[in-house]
Write a protein that holds these residues in place. Structure first.
Motif, PDB file in Angstrom:
ATOM      1  N   LYS A 262      33.461  28.831  31.925  1.00 39.18           N
ATOM      2  CA  LYS A 262      34.573  29.783  32.003  1.00 39.18           C
ATOM      3  C   LYS A 262      35.931  29.123  32.203  1.00 39.18           C
ATOM      4  CE  LYS A 262      31.915  33.718  33.606  1.00 39.18           C
ATOM      5  NZ  LYS A 262      31.597  34.589  34.738  1.00 39.18           N
TER       6      LYS A 262
ATOM      7  N   LEU B 130      39.708  37.542  32.398  1.00 30.79           N
ATOM      8  CA  LEU B 130      38.996  36.713  33.379  1.00 30.79           C
ATOM      9  C   LEU B 130      39.981  36.168  34.427  1.00 30.79           C
ATOM     10  CD1 LEU B 130      36.128  35.451  33.869  1.00 30.79           C
ATOM     11  CD2 LEU B 130      36.996  33.426  32.691  1.00 30.79           C
TER      12      LEU B 130
ATOM     13  N   ASP C  21      41.153  38.955  36.660  1.00 32.47           N
ATOM     14  CA  ASP C  21      40.072  39.339  37.573  1.00 32.47           C
ATOM     15  C   ASP C  21      39.973  38.363  38.744  1.00 32.47           C
ATOM     16  OD1 ASP C  21      37.658  40.599  38.526  1.00 32.47           O
ATOM     17  OD2 ASP C  21      36.574  38.937  37.607  1.00 32.47           O
ATOM     18  N   HIS C  22      40.027  37.072  38.450  1.00 32.78           N
ATOM     19  CA  HIS C  22      39.913  36.075  39.528  1.00 32.78           C
ATOM     20  C   HIS C  22      41.160  36.057  40.408  1.00 32.78           C
ATOM     21  CE1 HIS C  22      36.099  33.782  39.052  1.00 32.78           C
ATOM     22  NE2 HIS C  22      36.098  34.448  37.917  1.00 32.78           N
TER      23      HIS C  22
ATOM     24  N   LEU D 121      38.173  30.021  40.004  1.00 32.19           N
ATOM     25  CA  LEU D 121      37.202  29.583  38.991  1.00 32.19           C
ATOM     26  C   LEU D 121      36.706  28.165  39.270  1.00 32.19           C
ATOM     27  CD1 LEU D 121      38.699  31.371  35.943  1.00 32.19           C
ATOM     28  CD2 LEU D 121      36.255  31.183  36.336  1.00 32.19           C
TER      29      LEU D 121
ATOM     30  N   TYR E  93      39.849  35.903  27.975  1.00 31.21           N
ATOM     31  CA  TYR E  93      40.275  34.880  28.917  1.00 31.21           C
ATOM     32  C   TYR E  93      41.329  35.436  29.870  1.00 31.21           C
ATOM     33  CZ  TYR E  93      37.857  31.412  26.054  1.00 31.21           C
ATOM     34  OH  TYR E  93      36.916  30.687  25.388  1.00 31.21           O
TER      35      TYR E  93
ATOM     36  N   ALA F 194      39.043  29.291  29.929  1.00 32.64           N
ATOM     37  CA  ALA F 194      40.022  30.381  29.952  1.00 32.64           C
ATOM     38  C   ALA F 194      41.452  29.866  30.110  1.00 32.64           C
ATOM     39  CB  ALA F 194      39.695  31.357  31.083  1.00 32.64           C
TER      40      ALA F 194
END
Ligand code: ZN
Length: 150
Positions: A112, A13, A16-17, A76, A10, A115
């Motif tokens: 997702k 993620l 990354d975003h 997201l 998580y 997360a």
């Protein structure tokens, strides 16, 4: 062990975003827009949408500046919105809000977005994670103005 692995995933993620936000930019012809501001952290974002004639979100984009949580959450969120009706989007926000404040999302599948479960217990971070969603609500309600979380 399992939990640790999941939370690492998580975290990855979210990072990354934050690094590579999706749907970043401005739309040529948005039908709805709003500005969001979280004064506690200093996060600011602009959200633009196209709501098509069938009442579904067909395009979405955002820009802004803020902490990793606010930016990753907006990114997201935009990946989850396309094709949703206003009611679907409201339901998703309600589930996301329950997740970050109570730790569970009820019966709605968040994908997702789970997360952000880790922000529960950090009220300041909850404001960061929900800013994009409050901004979405303002955009969909057609106010087209700045929404400030408190
Ligand atoms: Zn923030």
């Amino acid at each position: 062990m399992m939990d640790e692995t999941l939370s690492d995933l998580y975290q990855e993620l979210i990072l990354d975003h934050n690094r590579t936000p999706r749907n970043w930019g401005e739309l040529a012809a948005p039908t709805h827009r709003a500005l969001g501001h979280n004064p506690l952290c200093g996060d600011r974002l602009t959200l633009q949408l196209v709501l098509s004639v069938d009442g579904r979100i067909s395009e979405v984009a955002f820009t802004g500046q803020g902490c990793a949580i606010s930016k990753a959450s907006a990114s997201l969120m935009t990946t989850a919105l396309r094709g949703l009706s206003r009611d679907d989007a409201e339901r998703l926000f309600a589930a996301f809000h329950a997740l970050v404040t109570q730790g569970h999302a009820g019966e709605v599948a968040l994908g997702k977005l789970v997360a952000f479960q880790g922000v529960r217990g950090f009220p300041m971070r909850v404001k960061c994670a929900t800013l994009a969603w409050h901004t979405l609500q303002a955009a969909l309600s057609g106010q087209g103005q700045e929404v400030t979380t408190e």
